[in-house]
Each structure stands twice: as structure tokens, then as C-alpha cells.
Enzyme design. Structure first.
Site, short mmCIF file in Angstrom:
data_model
loop_
_atom_site.label_atom_id
_atom_site.label_comp_id
_atom_site.label_asym_id
_atom_site.label_seq_id
_atom_site.Cartn_x
_atom_site.Cartn_y
_atom_site.Cartn_z
N ASP A 69 -0.89 1.32 -4.10
CA ASP A 69 -1.79 0.75 -4.77
C ASP A 69 -3.33 0.71 -5.13
O ASP A 69 -3.70 0.46 -5.21
CB ASP A 69 -2.22 -0.36 -3.66
CG ASP A 69 -2.46 -0.30 -2.75
OD1 ASP A 69 -3.16 0.68 -2.44
OD2 ASP A 69 -3.62 -1.31 -1.64
N SER A 90 1.23 -1.23 -0.21
CA SER A 90 0.39 -0.43 -0.12
C SER A 90 1.12 0.81 0.20
O SER A 90 1.90 1.34 -0.49
CB SER A 90 -1.16 -0.44 0.92
OG SER A 90 -2.04 1.06 0.99
N ARG A 125 -6.87 4.60 -2.45
CA ARG A 125 -6.61 5.96 -2.42
C ARG A 125 -5.86 7.67 -3.30
O ARG A 125 -5.45 6.54 -4.01
CB ARG A 125 -6.01 5.91 -0.62
CG ARG A 125 -6.00 5.35 0.39
CD ARG A 125 -5.29 5.12 0.96
NE ARG A 125 -3.71 5.95 1.70
CZ ARG A 125 -2.94 6.37 2.46
NH1 ARG A 125 -3.62 7.24 2.65
NH2 ARG A 125 -1.81 6.70 1.74
N HIS A 127 -9.64 7.08 1.21
CA HIS A 127 -10.19 5.88 0.76
C HIS A 127 -11.42 6.49 0.29
O HIS A 127 -12.17 7.07 1.42
CB HIS A 127 -10.43 4.88 1.36
CG HIS A 127 -9.38 4.08 1.94
ND1 HIS A 127 -8.89 2.91 1.38
CD2 HIS A 127 -8.24 4.33 3.40
CE1 HIS A 127 -7.93 2.53 1.65
NE2 HIS A 127 -7.23 3.07 2.41
#
Length: 463
Positions: A247, A106, A250, A332
Site C-alpha cells: 500500500d 499492506s 513504506r 515508514h
């Protein structure tokens, strides 16, 4: 590997499994994750799992071990290869599979890595992850011989994103000029493919996938990481810019003047756009979001829902409540209207284009119309893990004894004449986090003073 497997307990997090590759996370851990997840999938009546990986240097090795573990249970594996996490979620939602795992670190430092999981149509987190750890330790595994095959999903994913613009005025979309910063993360190929098909003018940064992240750290919620995008927006006089974490689940965003559009501010734009089409729809935001957002959702005719922080918590609440939109301060953003309800930075970028056109307002104008106020960033400070949750409970008890109303969805959120303050325990680190917001600088100082006073009563401080 018949005697079970003991994970380093530090890698079994609330929302994912995550550690330092080569130190607390090894191929043996990946194999055990696959073996245990495959067992859970098989016992639930499933037989196929989809697997993807991000661009970190350790991801191919961990992915291979993960796939071997899954196949050792008799599960068949669909491998989508290098992919942003939303592509894994998309594959899990559209292919004939029963669950999925993404190998990803992430937005964390480049030597970190881990796994994000979905089982059936639900996020796999919290107690699920602890249960996985216990099953692995006991060697409670099914045995079998599964197969794997490679499937490409990039084109299908991009084409599905483009449907979000199918009813939006094409001439107005064509006038937009946008900057995209992939940050050398896994979204690079998808951004190249997407922008080649989008109307408008698009300027791309750092789309080459490179797990060393040579240009900047892939976390768009830290403003210093947006310096290159700010320079691009200013140099090319763009309408707005978007950036993504490693990734791409977000999004970060800038308006045409280089101002950051924070997660709750983006959600405000998306809510206004949504509620013109679906009056009365529910919109979920986490406890760290501004009161401005919740007030705006009501003003636009929607039903605001405040919920726990954490992408898995928001996804689960959206399934439970039927909300059409959700989001977090962390960037997110979750779309359930004409999408699948998962967090997707690229989907958010496309929907920001659509919102600007449908609302007939520039992103810069919408950002400028939002009341600035005075607020802290998320304040994070270390605490003894044995005291983390206890201290928050102590604050709750004192507030209750004093007759002070508070929201206890996730920690403590207190509204006063000055504004509001929040204190909560991080679910992913041995830290407490705090935030406060006021209409005045003096009010903000008083709110911060209240937080510090409560911490002191529990023998703690932010320093």
C-alpha cells in the site's frame, strides 16, 4: 443488522484491523467497521468520510460493504477508489472530510486484508480500535441514510509531491537515474504518473496492480524481495533504486551498488538534509533504530527523540512534539516539513532525490560513509500470548534489581560497553522481538548472549 456484530478478536490489532479474507475477515465485518466508525464520526460532529482501497482481490468487496456501513449511519462517503494508503491520508488532509478508512492488507500475505483509519487529524489505533469492537458488539450505532460520490485525487496527490522539488536545482535532478519497483501493489498508477513528470531517467518494475503479487511479495524490508530491483540497478547502472510495500506507506531503497539502505539509514540522510535548513529541529525514530542515527541527529544539530515502534505511535508523537521528521526501521518515513506528517513511501522517494542534490552527494556515497558495525536483523520468535508482556516486565524487574539503566519506552533497551540490545513485545503478533548492535562481532555475540540469558531466566528461548 440490528443486533450488533462480534468481530473475531484476532483481527482487532494495535494499529489496524486485519485478518484473512474469507476466514477471519468478511464483508459483514467491513459493514460493522463502517457502521461503528461512522457512528463515532457522527457523534464527534462530523458527517463525511473518505474511503480508498488497495489492489488485493478481496478489496472491492470489502470496500463496498464498508461504504454501506458508513452510509447507514447517515455519513456521506467520498470514494477515491484504487489508491495507495498515502493517497487516502492525503485525501483526508486536503478534502473537506472528517475521517478516512483505507481497505488494505499492506505488506501481509495476499489473502490478508484489513482497514487503516484516521479520525479527524489523528491516527485511529490502540484503545480506539478496542472501543470500536465493543461498540459493534453492543450494536451501539447511529442510523441514517448517507450518500456517496467518487472523487479523483491521483493528479492532485502527484502534483503536491512534485512541489517537494520546487526549490531543488533542476539540472542536477535531471542527471539522476532511478529504479522504481511497485511490486504490483497499489502504488503502481501513482508511480507511473509521478515518474512521467519527474526530471531524470526512471526505470519502472511491476506497476500493474495485481493482488496475486506474481513477481515477489510486497515487503521491501525483506532483502530477498529486492532481487529484481537489484538486478535492474546493476544492469542499468542506476544511481539508486526504491521499492514499496503493497500500500506504499513504506519504502525500501538500494544504493547504486545494490546495498540496502535500511530505514534508520534513510532517516539519517533525510535528517542531515532537514537540519541544514532547520537547525535544532526534532527527529523521531523508533526504539529499534541504530544508535548511529541518534548520534548523527545530534551531530547535525538536531534533537533526537526515541519513541515506540508502530506507525500510529510515531504519527501521534509527531503531532504531540511538533517534530519535523520521523521514521522507523520498518521503512515508514514521516515528513511534517512541507508535507502532512503521515508515512508515505512515494514522498520519501522524491525527498531522497532532493536530499542527494541539496547535499551534493550521491546516495551511494552517503550510504558508503555510514559505519557498518555489527547488528542483528529484527529477531522475532513466538511466545504464549499470556507470557508476552509479562516476560518483558520480568526482564525490567531483574535489570532494576541489578541497578542496570535501561530505556523502557517500548520494551527494554539497554546500552552497554559492547553496544545496545532491545527486547520488546510485538503489538501485532504473539511474538517477542529482539535486536542488538555493536562495533565488533565479539561484542554482538555478547549482547545476543545477554538477551538469551534474560529469556532463559523467564523460561523462554528464541528457538
Amino acid at each position: 443488522m440490528n443486533g450488533g456484530h462480534q468481530f473475531d478478536p484476532a483481527i482487532l490489532r494495535e494499529y489496524d484491523i486485519r485478518g484473512v479474507a474469507g476466514e477471519t475477515l468478511h464483508p459483514a465485518d467491513a459493514y460493522a467497521v463502517g457502521r461503528t466508525f461512522g457512528t463515532l464520526l457522527r457523534r464527534a460532529g462530523g458527517h463525511r468520510a473518505v474511503v480508498g482501497r488497495d489492489g488485493r482481490l478481496s478489496s472491492p468487496m470489502l470496500e463496498q460493504a464498508l461504504v454501506e456501513g458508513l452510509m447507514a449511519t447517515g455519513a456521506d462517503v467520498v470514494r477515491i477508489g484504487l489508491a495507495a494508503t498515502p493517497m487516502l491520508y492525503f485525501a483526508a488532509a486536503t478534502l473537506s472530510v472528517d475521517g478516512g478508512i483505507q481497505v488494505t492488507g499492506s505488506h501481509n500475505p495476499r489473502d490478508h486484508n484489513g482497514f487503516k483509519m484516521v479520525l479527524g487529524a489523528r491516527p485511529f489505533f490502540g484503545a480506539d480500535i478496542q472501543h470500536l469492537g465493543a461498540m459493534a458488539a453492543a450494536g451501539d450505532w447511529e442510523a441514517g441514510s448517507g450518500r456517496s460520490k467518487r472523487v479523483e485525487v491521483l493528479d492532485a496527490y502527484v502534483d503536491r509531491l512534485l512541489l517537494g522539488l520546487s526549490n531543488v536545482a533542476p539540472d542536477k535532478l535531471a542527471s539522476l537515474r532511478i529504479g522504481w519497483d511497485a511490486g504490483n501493489g497499489a502504488a503502481g498508477p501513482a508511480i507511473e504518473r509521478l515518474t512521467a513528470k519527474l526530471p531524470g531517467e526512471h526505470h519502472l518494475l511491476f506497476t500493474e496492480v495485481d493482488g496475486r503479487f506474481p513477481h515477489h511479495h510486497p515487503d521491501p524490508t525483506v532483502e530477498t524481495n529486492l532481487a529484481d530491483l537489484k538486478a535492474l540497478v546493476a544492469r542499468e547502472k542506476l544511481d539508486f533504486g526504491v521499492a514499496f510495500d503493497g500500500d506504499a506507506d513504506r519504502i525500501g531503497a538500494l544504493d547504486g551498488t545494490g546495498r540496502v539502505i535500511w530505514g534508520d539509514q534513510l532517516l539519517t540522510i533525510f535528517a542531515q538534509d532537514l537540519l541544514r535548513r532547520r537547525p535544532g529541529a526534532s527527529v523521531i525514530a523508533d526504539v529499534k533504530a541504530s544508535r548511529m542515527l541518534f548520534d548523527a541527529v545530534e551531530r547535525f544539530g538536531g534533537q533526537p527523540i526515541m519513541w515506540k515502534s508502530g506507525h500510529s505511535n510515531i504519527k501521534a508523537k509527531m503531532l504531540e512534539s511538533g517534530a519535523a521528521l520521523g521514521g522507523e526501521m520498518s521503512g515508514h518515513i514521516f515528513f511534517a516539513e512541507d508535507w502532512f506528517g503521515f508515512d508515505d513511501g512515494l514522498c520519501a522517494a522524491v525527498r531522497l532525490m532532493a536530499a542527494s542534490v541539496r547535499l551534493d552527494r550521491s546516495v551511494t556515497d552517503m550510504r558508503g560513509a555510514m559505519a557498518e558495525g555489527f547488528s542483528t536483523p529484527e529477531l522475532r520468535f513466538p511466545v504464549d500470548p499470556a507470557r508476552k508482556f509479562v516476560a518483558v516486565e520480568e526482564v525490567k524487574q531483574r535489570l532494576t534489581a541489578d541497578g542496570i539503566d535501561f530505556v523502557a519506552i517500548d520494551g527494554v533497551r539497554v546500552t552497554t560497553e559492547d553496544g545496545w540490545w532491545l527486547l520488546r513485545a510485538s503489538n501485532t503478533q504473539d511474538m517477542l522481538t529482539a535486536r542488538a548492535e555493536s562495533a565488533t562481532a565479539e561484542g554482538l555475540e555478547r549482547l545476543i548472549g545477554t538477551i538469551d540469558a534474560q529469556l532463559a531466566l523467564s523460561g523462554l528461548s528464541r528457538s
